[in-house]
Design an enzyme around this catalytic site. Sequence first.
Site, mmCIF file in Angstrom:
data_model
loop_
_atom_site.group_PDB
_atom_site.id
_atom_site.type_symbol
_atom_site.label_atom_id
_atom_site.label_comp_id
_atom_site.label_asym_id
_atom_site.label_seq_id
_atom_site.Cartn_x
_atom_site.Cartn_y
_atom_site.Cartn_z
ATOM 1 N N LYS A 115 20.135 -64.018 62.289
ATOM 2 C CA LYS A 115 21.472 -64.043 62.894
ATOM 3 C C LYS A 115 21.398 -64.366 64.388
ATOM 4 O O LYS A 115 22.270 -65.041 64.932
ATOM 5 C CB LYS A 115 22.180 -62.712 62.652
ATOM 6 C CG LYS A 115 22.587 -62.487 61.190
ATOM 7 C CD LYS A 115 23.325 -61.180 61.023
ATOM 8 C CE LYS A 115 23.868 -61.017 59.610
ATOM 9 N NZ LYS A 115 22.829 -60.937 58.590
ATOM 10 N N GLU A 199 27.518 -56.096 68.529
ATOM 11 C CA GLU A 199 28.701 -56.882 68.806
ATOM 12 C C GLU A 199 29.936 -56.013 68.620
ATOM 13 O O GLU A 199 29.868 -54.924 68.042
ATOM 14 C CB GLU A 199 28.771 -58.115 67.896
ATOM 15 C CG GLU A 199 28.845 -57.806 66.425
ATOM 16 C CD GLU A 199 28.765 -59.065 65.563
ATOM 17 O OE1 GLU A 199 28.217 -60.092 66.002
ATOM 18 O OE2 GLU A 199 29.252 -59.009 64.415
ATOM 19 N N HIS A 234 29.706 -53.566 51.351
ATOM 20 C CA HIS A 234 29.533 -54.824 52.088
ATOM 21 C C HIS A 234 29.098 -55.975 51.180
ATOM 22 O O HIS A 234 28.614 -56.994 51.675
ATOM 23 C CB HIS A 234 28.528 -54.665 53.230
ATOM 24 C CG HIS A 234 28.912 -53.634 54.237
ATOM 25 N ND1 HIS A 234 29.931 -53.815 55.159
ATOM 26 C CD2 HIS A 234 28.436 -52.382 54.460
ATOM 27 C CE1 HIS A 234 30.052 -52.741 55.904
ATOM 28 N NE2 HIS A 234 29.162 -51.853 55.509
ATOM 29 N N ARG A 291 22.049 -71.894 51.038
ATOM 30 C CA ARG A 291 21.823 -71.993 49.591
ATOM 31 C C ARG A 291 23.169 -72.124 48.888
ATOM 32 O O ARG A 291 24.215 -72.086 49.522
ATOM 33 C CB ARG A 291 21.120 -70.721 49.092
ATOM 34 C CG ARG A 291 21.868 -69.450 49.502
ATOM 35 C CD ARG A 291 21.311 -68.206 48.870
ATOM 36 N NE ARG A 291 21.831 -66.993 49.473
ATOM 37 C CZ ARG A 291 23.018 -66.461 49.262
ATOM 38 N NH1 ARG A 291 23.878 -67.095 48.453
ATOM 39 N NH2 ARG A 291 23.401 -65.355 49.849
#
Length: 480
Positions: A115, A199, A234, A291
Amino acid sequence: MRKIVIANRGEIAVRIIKTAKNMGIKTVAVYSEADRNAPHVIQADEAVCIGPAPSSESYLKGDTIIKVAKDKNADAIHPGYGFLSENAEFAEKVKANDLLFIGPKPHAIRVMGSKLAAKDAVKSYDIPMVPGIDEAITDVGKTKEIANEIGFPILIKASAGGGGKGMRIVEREAELAEQMKRAISEAESAFGDGSVFIEKYVASPRHVEIQVLADSFGNTLHLFERECSVQRRHQKVVEEAPSAVLTPELRAKMGEAAVKVARACDYLGAGTVEFLLDENHNFYFLEMNTRLQVEHPVTEWITGIDLVEQQIKIAQGEALDFKQEDLAIHGHAIELRVYAEDSFDNFMPSVGTLERYRPPSGENIRVDDGFREGMQVPIHYDPMLSKLITWGKTRNEAIQRMLTAIEAYEVVGVSTTLPFGRFVCEHEAFRSGAFDTHFVKKYYSEEILQEQMKVDAEIAAKVALHRYLKDLEKLRLPNQ
């Protein structure tokens, strides 16, 4: 391309076999001992056992899979999703052995697999980002400074993460040190990389992703969006295309941003750029999945594009034979991931034998699965039995068809997420489009579902009694 080895199992292996057959390409299935009688093994032209049930001893053994490809004189390897699909080292080894990897270049996998690296790669392309710090951090003192600067709540995220692992929401400064410790520990355990960053936490986000395709001739297109906000732990459970809230203008902006992300890493093939959309419809880059996505069928249905076919064509050096302006959205598609999980017990895995397994069929109903009646649901892999997808001319029609399909789906022997799927499709928040990633937290509980099932059972019993009494009246003789 004459022959492909499919380095995967279950429904995605079956899905790839279907397209390969349509293209006149032979397939080789690899399988573990637990999957000896699985549909993908039976449907492929050839099949090779590559080890015991644990994925670490079978589906993750890249060298073994490459050897199978060379022994069978295959031209390429399709990794599907999961397992080795986002493993840059595997992709490099495939190429080094003079085989085609049906996926992106190793560089793109490596960059977008982190990330932090992904954020660094796209920062010069004017892509909206969630406020935060784009570097690994372990110093709690520095973290406190940044958190106070951007404002609580914040989100601690594993750089190499996914599926909610290594992720912590921190509401107050007092919780920061402990949550940092937990996030780093979980990231190290899950990914072998304890790098985390922070963040701003977007309080009521929607999860919207854009499908992209890129060939080796400089053509990069987007195939519109998928809404993936209904999640548990999630992880996605219900997906749809298009989103109920995107305007044509916002769709175009997000599509353009996704194309920029793909170009930032010299992308090749099919990929997905994921965004968070806040309550004011501001969008922020989240990550790129290098992918094919589990939820790709909804995009296929609204565009008429076979994404697996495009992957294969791009891998063998063909250019995309359509342009952005040729693409349009046709109708609406919804997908329910049918997991072997107990909807009445916090989605706990459910293992056992499929004593009865009868998926629905009919117009505008699609089932992608890798099981059949009598099979054992193994504990070694992801618990997804199938993907149930429906299409309608309108969103409401697609939802109603999904409810009909769920009602017709027969599974005995394991618990599934079918009751949850029904709950979602009947809930006013979902039907109205006014929902976000907190749908489960806000609206769902086992008690509510049980009460709903009880009411439905009572109604069904009354209807059955009414029909029985009517039938009795018809059977009575006139003189009785």
